[in-house]
Design an enzyme around this catalytic site. Sequence first.
Site, mmCIF file in Angstrom:
data_model
loop_
_atom_site.group_PDB
_atom_site.id
_atom_site.type_symbol
_atom_site.label_atom_id
_atom_site.label_comp_id
_atom_site.label_asym_id
_atom_site.label_seq_id
_atom_site.Cartn_x
_atom_site.Cartn_y
_atom_site.Cartn_z
ATOM 1 N N ASP A 173 0.826 -1.209 0.000
ATOM 2 C CA ASP A 173 0.000 0.000 0.000
ATOM 3 C C ASP A 173 0.866 1.268 0.000
ATOM 4 O OD1 ASP A 173 -1.973 -1.830 0.249
ATOM 5 O OD2 ASP A 173 -2.546 -1.304 2.302
ATOM 6 N N HIS A 195 3.793 -2.290 3.072
ATOM 7 C CA HIS A 195 3.794 -0.926 2.525
ATOM 8 C C HIS A 195 5.081 -0.677 1.735
ATOM 9 C CE1 HIS A 195 0.850 -0.710 5.784
ATOM 10 N NE2 HIS A 195 0.322 0.327 5.154
#
Length: 742
Positions: free
Chosen positions: A77, A229
């Site tokens: 993400d 991430h």
Amino acid sequence: MSFSRLIFGATALSVLVGALLVEAYANAEFHPDHTAKPGQRSKVPAEVIDGGPIIDTRNGTVRSYRLPARTIALTFDDGPDPRWTPRVVEVLRRHHVNATFFVVGSQVIRHPEVVTELARAGDEIGVHTFTHPRLDRLPRWQRELEYSQTQLAIVHATGAKSALLRLPYTSSARAVDDTQWPLLREAGRLGYLSIMADTDSRDWSSPGVDAIIAGATPQGDSGAIVPMHDGGGDRAQTVAALDRFIPMMQRRGYTFTTVSEGLARTLAGPAVVVDAPTGAVDKRRAFALATAVVLADWVTAALRVLFLVAGVLTIARTVAMLLLAGRHARRRRAASWRWGPPVRLPVSVIVPAYNEKEGIEAAVRSLAGGDHPGGIEVVVVDDGSTDDTAALVEAMRLPDVRVVRIPNGGKPNALNVGVAMAQHDLIVMVDGDTVFEPDSIRHLVQPFADASVGAVAGNVKVGNRRSIVARWQHIEYVIGFSLDRRLYDTLRCMSTIPGAIGAFRREALQDIGGISHDTLAEDTDATMALCRAGWRVVYEERARAWTEAPTTLRQLWLQRYRWSYGTMQAMWKHRRAILDRGPSGRFGRVGLPLVAFFGIALPLLAPLIDIMFVYGLCFSSWMVTTVAWLAMFAVQVLTAVVAFRLDKERLRALWVLPLQQIAYRQLMYIVLLQSLGTALTGARLRWHKLHRAGSAAAAAPVPPVPPVAPAHPRTAAPRSGPATGTVYTSSSKESATPVGAG
């Protein structure tokens, strides 16, 4: 201002504001996704809470899916990040793994090449909104905009759309509550599959490599969508954990895949993930969005650079003025300071006048009443006035005051006529609305004791200080004119002798061919020519003249428009001085840059301080922004206090300084911008006669009234020009302009 320039200015302002708004939107600050405690879940179906991480709410149904056993879909993400995404990809490629990247649209616009490479290598791209907001706090139209703009960003980078969506700040299906559930249903109506997670690596908090691996590892042999991430901060621990996690799970028999491929393995039937088709319209919209964000980035970057330049110039000017202007004042006020033997030569004062009936009597009376021991001759050159200016002066019947009537030929022509008619070699030039103090002329001519001095600039004061506009100018005169002239005097590169009070040697004027009508700022033009000719131009602060400042914004606009445009004309006329040698070259390489930087560039850039202040208050840290603005304002206040102390002015006038910094600065910016536009387009600027109220002497000391002269005083013959001493015309009648035009 012409209508076309008004439209141009409005368009430029709209573009600037639009660029800043786009930049503010695209630069919305966000924090990496994290696990939050769920709220009430009374409205969330059991199929979601007890189901898998892939939630399908399309077509009004509710289904959820899990990945097959021993299957992991790595998801990342908050990217793409130009630094960390390639490092993540490097680890993936080393272990022959593809992943699903849920991208932030604003980042995709700025780094499309990263996403293009991901798609080309077989990685999957999903939507993670455009600015990573908390969607439950946004209205529906804005949420849909977040999705659609991210789709356009993906289209711009890959040429395709995505049907996968991960909402910011969500984790597992078990954590879906009544706040998030409507968002998932809405996403389904828009055609998206909502992708949650099975595990929680918590890599956003940088808990350590071992903790990240432990949090990402699924229980037993179950399949899992594992969130990590690749953007939003330092991802060094994520990269290190990934390099250990993949081979560890491969040794346990796990295979790695993308979300779509993992779901296809689960269903072993018709495809559930169907990306929407992309057409030419989508590509055009994607290009427009990318262009808008890129242009906004460029504009904002340019503004930041210009803001830095403005700050450097402001600080440099302040430091230079505080050091050099202060030294100038201390030196000139020392008890041992002398220009040389007292100058007692007679002085001729030239007063060019066009329709100056409101103030001409006070001006002439103050000049004739001066205490200069060598004697003062006043020559009033009436430049075709239509309001009986000449008759008013003649009716005063003052000794050594003569009136010369000429057809209207413009201020330079009137000054040259006055010089020709003058009897003496020390010449003072005065505007028709200016009042002198009794000792002004005596102080003004003392620097001529130094044979190298060719001209002297006096100290102009604002006489009418009642209105806000006039008080702004009072501050400007004290700070911008007096301090600057001290600075330029110290550096020996004076650029302007004010038309209100200036003294010249006749020989120096002859060296430059008299006062030129080539520019609208004849005083600046002449001063630059004198410096280039090798004459020294100095500032005498004790010679004070009181002038009438414009009292309305329109009158102020007209005056400053002429000043700034005329200054640009003079700089362009003398531009070749930069390449000269000797005094001309010194002025060109010192004086012209100072005028360009401090007289034009700094006023043009100064409003950026206010623009960035408003931008920072709205879209950045208000505390940091406020501190920065207050620091810049403190510099202005310090400069003002020093200037007022040096000029022996009362500090109470500075109460209007904050408003001057906000309102007056913007007005001067627009004036300079318009002048610059006029200069660049080569347009001819029309002169304007400013309205006078005769209030220049409102704050000036009243000189003694000189005795009345005989009814028919003798008129001396001119030094040059026609022998009549009554009319001297210019050869340039087509460009004639009123001498009292402000």
